[in-house]
Design an enzyme around this catalytic site. Structure first.
Site, PDB file in Angstrom:
ATOM      1  N   HIS A  27       4.085  -9.994   3.721  1.00 42.23           N
ATOM      2  CA  HIS A  27       3.317 -10.842   4.178  1.00 42.23           C
ATOM      3  C   HIS A  27       2.636 -11.976   3.358  1.00 42.23           C
ATOM      4  O   HIS A  27       1.836 -12.695   3.530  1.00 42.23           O
ATOM      5  CB  HIS A  27       2.435 -10.328   5.231  1.00 42.23           C
ATOM      6  CG  HIS A  27       1.331  -9.541   4.536  1.00 42.23           C
ATOM      7  ND1 HIS A  27       0.201 -10.005   4.535  1.00 42.23           N
ATOM      8  CD2 HIS A  27       1.345  -8.220   4.204  1.00 42.23           C
ATOM      9  CE1 HIS A  27      -0.803  -8.848   4.039  1.00 42.23           C
ATOM     10  NE2 HIS A  27       0.050  -7.784   3.567  1.00 42.23           N
TER      11      HIS A  27
ATOM     12  N   THR B 249      13.474   5.382  10.686  1.00 44.03           N
ATOM     13  CA  THR B 249      14.472   4.277  11.296  1.00 44.03           C
ATOM     14  C   THR B 249      13.847   3.095  10.804  1.00 44.03           C
ATOM     15  O   THR B 249      12.710   2.643  10.868  1.00 44.03           O
ATOM     16  CB  THR B 249      14.522   4.309  12.841  1.00 44.03           C
ATOM     17  OG1 THR B 249      14.964   5.578  13.041  1.00 44.03           O
ATOM     18  CG2 THR B 249      15.227   3.267  13.423  1.00 44.03           C
TER      19      THR B 249
ATOM     20  N   ASN C 117      -5.447  -9.728  -7.683  1.00 46.81           N
ATOM     21  CA  ASN C 117      -5.692 -10.206  -6.400  1.00 46.81           C
ATOM     22  C   ASN C 117      -6.968 -11.073  -6.025  1.00 46.81           C
ATOM     23  O   ASN C 117      -7.138 -12.093  -5.110  1.00 46.81           O
ATOM     24  CB  ASN C 117      -5.255  -9.421  -5.199  1.00 46.81           C
ATOM     25  CG  ASN C 117      -6.108  -8.175  -5.274  1.00 46.81           C
ATOM     26  OD1 ASN C 117      -6.306  -7.638  -6.525  1.00 46.81           O
ATOM     27  ND2 ASN C 117      -6.937  -7.680  -4.495  1.00 46.81           N
TER      28      ASN C 117
ATOM     29  N   GLN D 192       1.043  -9.958  -5.720  1.00 49.35           N
ATOM     30  CA  GLN D 192       0.332 -11.015  -5.619  1.00 49.35           C
ATOM     31  C   GLN D 192       1.138 -12.329  -6.503  1.00 49.35           C
ATOM     32  O   GLN D 192       0.937 -13.568  -6.364  1.00 49.35           O
ATOM     33  CB  GLN D 192      -0.995 -11.183  -6.095  1.00 49.35           C
ATOM     34  CG  GLN D 192      -1.998 -10.627  -5.339  1.00 49.35           C
ATOM     35  CD  GLN D 192      -2.324 -11.224  -3.906  1.00 49.35           C
ATOM     36  OE1 GLN D 192      -2.063 -12.440  -3.758  1.00 49.35           O
ATOM     37  NE2 GLN D 192      -2.866 -10.491  -2.734  1.00 49.35           N
TER      38      GLN D 192
ATOM     39  N   THR E 176       0.737  -1.180   0.020  1.00 49.45           N
ATOM     40  CA  THR E 176      -0.051   0.063   0.040  1.00 49.45           C
ATOM     41  C   THR E 176       0.854   1.315   0.049  1.00 49.45           C
ATOM     42  O   THR E 176       0.499   2.094  -0.721  1.00 49.45           O
ATOM     43  CB  THR E 176      -0.819   0.091   1.259  1.00 49.45           C
ATOM     44  OG1 THR E 176      -1.755  -1.112   1.223  1.00 49.45           O
ATOM     45  CG2 THR E 176      -1.509   1.151   1.096  1.00 49.45           C
TER      46      THR E 176
ATOM     47  N   SER F  99       4.497  -6.771  -1.048  1.00 45.95           N
ATOM     48  CA  SER F  99       4.458  -6.688   0.230  1.00 45.95           C
ATOM     49  C   SER F  99       4.927  -8.059   0.826  1.00 45.95           C
ATOM     50  O   SER F  99       4.789  -9.376   0.530  1.00 45.95           O
ATOM     51  CB  SER F  99       3.014  -6.688   0.646  1.00 45.95           C
ATOM     52  OG  SER F  99       2.793  -5.632   1.339  1.00 45.95           O
TER      53      SER F  99
ATOM     54  N   CYS G 121      -9.576  -6.782   1.111  1.00 47.77           N
ATOM     55  CA  CYS G 121      -9.292  -5.184   1.330  1.00 47.77           C
ATOM     56  C   CYS G 121     -10.716  -4.516   1.220  1.00 47.77           C
ATOM     57  O   CYS G 121     -10.854  -3.301   1.596  1.00 47.77           O
ATOM     58  CB  CYS G 121      -8.391  -4.454   0.316  1.00 47.77           C
ATOM     59  SG  CYS G 121      -6.876  -5.732   0.115  1.00 47.77           S
TER      60      CYS G 121
HETATM   61  N1  PMP Z   1      -1.622  -4.713  -4.096  1.00 47.62           N
HETATM   62  C1  PMP Z   1      -2.149  -5.895  -4.051  1.00 47.62           C
HETATM   63  C2  PMP Z   1      -2.472  -6.450  -5.397  1.00 47.62           C
HETATM   64  C3  PMP Z   1      -2.834  -6.662  -2.985  1.00 47.62           C
HETATM   65  O1  PMP Z   1      -3.301  -7.828  -3.172  1.00 47.62           O
HETATM   66  C4  PMP Z   1      -2.543  -5.843  -1.779  1.00 47.62           C
HETATM   67  C5  PMP Z   1      -2.863  -6.720  -0.495  1.00 47.62           C
HETATM   68  N2  PMP Z   1      -4.274  -7.229  -0.539  1.00 47.62           N
HETATM   69  C6  PMP Z   1      -1.784  -4.795  -1.730  1.00 47.62           C
HETATM   70  C7  PMP Z   1      -1.589  -4.247  -2.781  1.00 47.62           C
HETATM   71  C8  PMP Z   1      -1.720  -4.227  -0.429  1.00 47.62           C
HETATM   72  O2  PMP Z   1      -0.733  -4.760   0.325  1.00 47.62           O
HETATM   73  P1  PMP Z   1      -0.685  -4.407   1.804  1.00 47.62           P
HETATM   74  O3  PMP Z   1      -1.901  -4.588   2.647  1.00 47.62           O
HETATM   75  O4  PMP Z   1       0.475  -5.453   2.350  1.00 47.62           O
HETATM   76  O5  PMP Z   1       0.026  -2.965   1.972  1.00 47.62           O
END
Ligand code: PMP
Length: 377
Positions: free
Chosen positions: A205, A246, A154, A182, A71, A203, A334
């Site tokens: 995670h 930081t 996604n 993704q 994001t 990202s 989301c």
């Molecule tokens: N872009 C895509 C295609 C995603 O699937 C996601 C997470 N659903 C994000 C951006 C945002 O990632 P984050 O929530 O880790 O910032």
């Protein structure tokens, strides 16, 4: 409980957690400090993580900017280019994207519209892919300052033709960004061969890393000249002045390890996810026949991501009923409160959206566990 919502987030890999722990305990130095061992160790750890991410993506380590996640990377890149190049009154303030992008891209573009940017949100096809011909036409017509098209969707899993798009932007020299959140660890990525991809987001995670860390890849145009953009966060000038603050060393180290594992196991993971996906789709096809309808394309897709409709069944009710046994999603994590903008852009009716379920597999599950889905009648 069977966890099948890996597009929303993944379980942290045990090796990732082990690698992070020392940086939450004894190795607490600030990598921007100097000379003493704690600081030097932190610096070395960040530098190793940068190499690991670069290795996975096929780019140079100094092109990796650590952020808090995709994001932030998407916001930083889109607003950063807009601010850096859009300040002059005589510049063309057109930008190009698609209607199937993640909200962190679409909402950022919506925000820029308030500042006189003209954003062209391109239609997508029935699998949420962009039409390369329409991109070429828009590029010739508008010369957009920035184009942002996601690599893999996604909600549906469709891959966009990034190699072809890269060629278009290599030729015209305009900025091209892709949200690769993704697809990292699910498709081979070699940025050194994709010269037109100047900017990329990811990202941690989503690939077995921790939450709260990601990267923006900002490519060099020549050996020394970096793409310029205004930072989102001003301050101490960390990350080559692109992102002050930081560094979250423990998270960065975790992302680095997750990237190393994703790189090492890439082809093995792709094969396993494809096998599991086939196993599960066969269960649905043989068991439910025309009571299911697949939204995802069968080819050119993210391995292990299945979007499908259970005809006549409300997705929220189904997910709730299944929730003690399996974790699935009705679309993306989301935007779960609104009907999916991606499915709508694909031309799906409200009824079709309301019966859609997204399943995203991981290599942690096995065929026996998937047998659970034979129970759905
Ligand atoms: N872009 C895509 C295609 C995603 O699937 C996601 C997470 N659903 C994000 C951006 C945002 O990632 P984050 O929530 O880790 O910032």
């Amino acid at each position: 409980m069977l966890y099948l919502d890996n597009s929303a987030t993944t379980k942290i890999h045990s090796e990732v957690l082990e690698t992070m722990l020392p940086y939450l305990r004894e190795e607490y130095g600030n990598p921007s400090s100097k000379f003493y061992l704690l600081a030097e160790n932190a610096k070395k750890a960040v530098s190793k993580a940068r190499e690991q991410v670069a290795e996975l993506l096929g780019c140079d380590a100094d092109e990796v900017v650590f952020t808090s996640g995709a994001t932030e990377s998407n916001n930083m890149i889109i607003k950063g280019i807009a601010d850096y190049y859009g300040r002059r009154t005589d510049v063309n303030k057109n930008m190009l994207t698609s209607k199937a992008e993640h909200p962190s891209v679409i909402e950022t573009f919506n925000y820029l519209e308030k500042y006189d940017f003209q954003i062209n949100y391109l239609d997508v096809d029935q699998f949420a892919r962009v039409d390369i011909q329409k991109i070429k036409e828009a590029v010739v017509h508008d010369s957009p300052m920035l184009t942002s098209i996601m690599w893999g969707n996604n909600e549906i899993g469709s891959l966009n033709p990034i190699e072809d798009l890269s060629l278009v932007f290599e030729e015209n020299g305009l900025f091209f960004h892709t949200d690769a959140t993704q697809v990292v660890g699910k498709v081979p990525i070699s940025l050194n061969k994709l010269k037109g991809v100047r900017l990329l987001s990811l990202s941690g995670h989503k690939i077995g890393g921790p939450k709260g860390v990601g990267a923006a890849i900002i490519r060099k145009q020549s050996k020394e000249i970096f793409t310029r953009l205004t930072p989102l966060l001003h301050g101490g000038g960390q990350e080559n002045n692109y992102r002050s603050g930081t560094l979250a060393v423990h998270n960065i180290v975790g992302l680095g390890k997750a990237a190393e594992l994703a790189h090492k196991n890439l082809y093995k993971n792709i094969k396993r996810l494809n096998d599991l996906e086939k196993y599960l789709t066969d269960i649905f096809k043989t068991n439910l026949g025309d009571k299911v309808k697949f939204n995802s394309d069968e080819k050119n897709k993210i391995p292990g991501l299945i979007s499908l409709q259970f005809i006549g069944v409300n997705n929220e009710l189904l997910l709730k009923k299944l929730s003690p046994f399996a974790a699935l999603s009705s679309g993306s994590a989301c935007s779960s409160s609104k009907p999916s903008h991606v499915l709508s852009a694909m031309g799906k009716s409200l009824e079709e959206v309301r019966q859609t379920v997204r399943i995203t597999l991981s290599t942690d599950v096995n065929e026996n566990q998937l047998e659970l889905f034979r129970e759905i009648k």
